[in-house]
Design a protein around this motif. Structure first.
Motif, PDB file in Angstrom:
ATOM      1  N   UNK A 118     -10.099   3.908 -52.487  1.00  0.00           N
ATOM      2  CA  UNK A 118      -8.985   4.546 -53.201  1.00  0.00           C
ATOM      3  C   UNK A 118      -8.446   5.738 -52.421  1.00  0.00           C
ATOM      4  N   UNK A 119      -9.341   6.523 -51.818  1.00  0.00           N
ATOM      5  CA  UNK A 119      -8.905   7.678 -51.040  1.00  0.00           C
ATOM      6  C   UNK A 119      -8.149   7.231 -49.801  1.00  0.00           C
ATOM      7  N   UNK A 120      -8.672   6.206 -49.124  1.00  0.00           N
ATOM      8  CA  UNK A 120      -8.013   5.694 -47.928  1.00  0.00           C
ATOM      9  C   UNK A 120      -6.610   5.199 -48.266  1.00  0.00           C
ATOM     10  N   UNK A 121      -6.486   4.489 -49.382  1.00  0.00           N
ATOM     11  CA  UNK A 121      -5.168   3.999 -49.812  1.00  0.00           C
ATOM     12  C   UNK A 121      -4.233   5.161 -50.114  1.00  0.00           C
ATOM     13  N   UNK A 122      -4.763   6.207 -50.734  1.00  0.00           N
ATOM     14  CA  UNK A 122      -3.953   7.365 -51.098  1.00  0.00           C
ATOM     15  C   UNK A 122      -3.391   8.068 -49.871  1.00  0.00           C
ATOM     16  N   UNK A 123      -4.206   8.144 -48.798  1.00  0.00           N
ATOM     17  CA  UNK A 123      -3.793   8.886 -47.609  1.00  0.00           C
ATOM     18  C   UNK A 123      -3.129   7.985 -46.569  1.00  0.00           C
ATOM     19  N   UNK A 124      -3.159   6.656 -46.801  1.00  0.00           N
ATOM     20  CA  UNK A 124      -2.495   5.739 -45.887  1.00  0.00           C
ATOM     21  C   UNK A 124      -3.339   5.316 -44.704  1.00  0.00           C
ATOM     22  N   UNK A 125      -4.651   5.221 -44.898  1.00  0.00           N
ATOM     23  CA  UNK A 125      -5.559   4.771 -43.855  1.00  0.00           C
ATOM     24  C   UNK A 125      -6.352   3.576 -44.337  1.00  0.00           C
ATOM     25  N   UNK A 126      -6.988   2.895 -43.398  1.00  0.00           N
ATOM     26  CA  UNK A 126      -7.976   1.905 -43.788  1.00  0.00           C
ATOM     27  C   UNK A 126      -9.284   2.624 -44.094  1.00  0.00           C
ATOM     28  N   UNK A 127     -10.162   1.949 -44.814  1.00  0.00           N
ATOM     29  CA  UNK A 127     -11.463   2.542 -45.104  1.00  0.00           C
ATOM     30  C   UNK A 127     -12.226   2.801 -43.814  1.00  0.00           C
ATOM     31  N   UNK A 128     -12.112   1.880 -42.851  1.00  0.00           N
ATOM     32  CA  UNK A 128     -12.793   2.059 -41.562  1.00  0.00           C
ATOM     33  C   UNK A 128     -12.272   3.292 -40.836  1.00  0.00           C
ATOM     34  N   UNK A 129     -10.968   3.526 -40.896  1.00  0.00           N
ATOM     35  CA  UNK A 129     -10.399   4.699 -40.242  1.00  0.00           C
ATOM     36  C   UNK A 129     -10.853   5.983 -40.916  1.00  0.00           C
ATOM     37  N   UNK A 130     -11.069   5.930 -42.240  1.00  0.00           N
ATOM     38  CA  UNK A 130     -11.522   7.113 -42.966  1.00  0.00           C
ATOM     39  C   UNK A 130     -12.903   7.553 -42.494  1.00  0.00           C
ATOM     40  N   UNK A 131     -13.718   6.592 -42.080  1.00  0.00           N
ATOM     41  CA  UNK A 131     -15.056   6.916 -41.571  1.00  0.00           C
ATOM     42  C   UNK A 131     -14.978   7.741 -40.278  1.00  0.00           C
ATOM     43  N   UNK A 132     -13.842   7.702 -39.613  1.00  0.00           N
ATOM     44  CA  UNK A 132     -13.648   8.515 -38.411  1.00  0.00           C
ATOM     45  C   UNK A 132     -13.770  10.000 -38.742  1.00  0.00           C
ATOM     46  N   UNK A 133     -13.385  10.359 -39.985  1.00  0.00           N
ATOM     47  CA  UNK A 133     -13.407  11.749 -40.417  1.00  0.00           C
ATOM     48  C   UNK A 133     -14.657  12.087 -41.224  1.00  0.00           C
ATOM     49  N   UNK A 134     -15.018  11.212 -42.140  1.00  0.00           N
ATOM     50  CA  UNK A 134     -16.144  11.479 -43.034  1.00  0.00           C
ATOM     51  C   UNK A 134     -17.048  10.251 -43.098  1.00  0.00           C
ATOM     52  N   UNK A 135     -18.351  10.436 -42.896  1.00  0.00           N
ATOM     53  CA  UNK A 135     -19.260   9.285 -42.818  1.00  0.00           C
ATOM     54  C   UNK A 135     -19.556   8.634 -44.155  1.00  0.00           C
ATOM     55  N   UNK A 136     -19.228   9.317 -45.280  1.00  0.00           N
ATOM     56  CA  UNK A 136     -19.552   8.755 -46.583  1.00  0.00           C
ATOM     57  C   UNK A 136     -18.687   9.403 -47.661  1.00  0.00           C
ATOM     58  N   UNK A 137     -18.684   8.791 -48.820  1.00  0.00           N
ATOM     59  CA  UNK A 137     -17.993   9.375 -49.973  1.00  0.00           C
ATOM     60  C   UNK A 137     -18.609  10.726 -50.327  1.00  0.00           C
ATOM     61  N   UNK A 138     -19.943  10.807 -50.282  1.00  0.00           N
ATOM     62  CA  UNK A 138     -20.614  12.070 -50.603  1.00  0.00           C
ATOM     63  C   UNK A 138     -20.146  13.196 -49.687  1.00  0.00           C
ATOM     64  N   UNK A 139     -20.032  12.891 -48.398  1.00  0.00           N
ATOM     65  CA  UNK A 139     -19.614  13.919 -47.432  1.00  0.00           C
ATOM     66  C   UNK A 139     -18.206  14.411 -47.728  1.00  0.00           C
ATOM     67  N   UNK A 140     -17.320  13.504 -48.096  1.00  0.00           N
ATOM     68  CA  UNK A 140     -15.930  13.883 -48.383  1.00  0.00           C
ATOM     69  C   UNK A 140     -15.830  14.678 -49.682  1.00  0.00           C
ATOM     70  N   UNK A 141     -16.524  14.229 -50.722  1.00  0.00           N
ATOM     71  CA  UNK A 141     -16.464  14.938 -51.987  1.00  0.00           C
ATOM     72  C   UNK A 141     -17.115  16.314 -51.882  1.00  0.00           C
ATOM     73  N   UNK A 142     -18.189  16.397 -51.101  1.00  0.00           N
ATOM     74  CA  UNK A 142     -18.803  17.702 -50.895  1.00  0.00           C
ATOM     75  C   UNK A 142     -17.825  18.643 -50.201  1.00  0.00           C
ATOM     76  N   UNK A 143     -17.098  18.134 -49.215  1.00  0.00           N
ATOM     77  CA  UNK A 143     -16.137  18.970 -48.497  1.00  0.00           C
ATOM     78  C   UNK A 143     -15.060  19.489 -49.442  1.00  0.00           C
ATOM     79  N   UNK A 144     -14.646  18.645 -50.364  1.00  0.00           N
ATOM     80  CA  UNK A 144     -13.649  19.050 -51.360  1.00  0.00           C
ATOM     81  C   UNK A 144     -14.187  20.201 -52.211  1.00  0.00           C
TER      82      UNK A 144
END
Length: 236
Positions: free
Chosen positions: A62-88
């Motif tokens: 859902x986050x990847x779709x929101x920002x216009x990336x593939x899920x695989x591309x999102x891993x380039x920035x954050x290795x997991x959902x936990x890592x991204x939500x923690x950053x938020x």
């Protein structure tokens, strides 16, 4: 493998492409697209999804779709959902900690420092209750498995406690060398309780406003009343 004629193995140059240049592969184009995005954009997208879906139902897809990336591309920035939500959440905590530190830096004594803790906490989230909910309430209501916080993340969070409380604790501690506060509660705990009490104001404010029934008191009245209580408790 099937034999291929030499002439067939050479790709034709697209019309208008200069001789000697190479067509940019799709994966390179995607990599360039990733570089154009900042981590802030991705965190903002995660924030929008969490506000819409809640922490437990938020997914990397859902986050990847929101920002216009593939899920695989999102891993380039954050290795997991936990890592991204923690950053938020960390970004929210860090901004508040800096605001508390800056507010206390203007205080001349312990009472003013406690007032700054209360004032800056309410000021940080009063107009933006959605950020308060994401950082302080969502991790609780989403359940114990909604996000995993490990030792590395806790190590990043602990310095924020010092940033938030150290200045006020120092001022109160200096005053305690001459006379203890009226309440007899040690300085660091007094500062922590002032912060917790201010967060309680925000919790109640958010609750009643979600029902369309705002509090009788303005933010200014709430800050003033709570500040006086802590100023009186810390006075000799």
């Amino acid at each position: 493998m099937f034999p291929v004629k030499a002439s067939e193995s050479r790709k034709k140059r697209p019309h208008g492409q200069p001789r000697g240049t190479v067509e940019v592969p799709l994966r390179v184009a995607r990599r360039e697209r990733r570089r154009e995005l900042s981590r802030e954009e991705i965190v903002d997208a995660a924030r929008r999804v969490m506000l819409r879906d809640g922490m437990a139902r938020t997914t990397l897809d859902a986050i990847a779709h929101e920002v216009g990336l593939t899920k695989a591309a999102l891993y380039y920035y954050y290795p997991s959902k936990d890592a991204l939500l923690f950053e938020l959440m960390f970004d929210t905590y860090a901004r508040e900690a800096q605001a508390l530190n800056d507010g206390v830096a203007q205080a001349r004594n312990g009472g003013e420092a406690l007032r700054a803790i209360v004032r800056e906490t309410v000021r940080a989230f009063g107009p933006k209750l959605e950020d308060f909910r994401l950082a302080f309430l969502q991790p609780q209501v989403a359940g114990p498995n909604a996000i995993s916080i490990g030792p590395a993340e806790l190590e990043r969070l602990r310095p924020l406690n010092d940033l938030s409380y150290k200045g006020a604790t120092k001022l109160l501690g200096e005053e305690w060398k001459h006379a203890r506060g009226r309440a007899g509660v040690e300085p660091r705990l007094t500062v922590f309780l002032a912060h917790v009490a201010a967060l309680g104001i925000l919790t109640m404010k958010g609750l009643v406003e979600s029902f369309g029934d705002p509090l009788l008191y303005s933010d200014e009245q709430l800050v003033e009343g709570l500040s006086r209580i802590f100023e009186a408790a810390s006075a000799p």
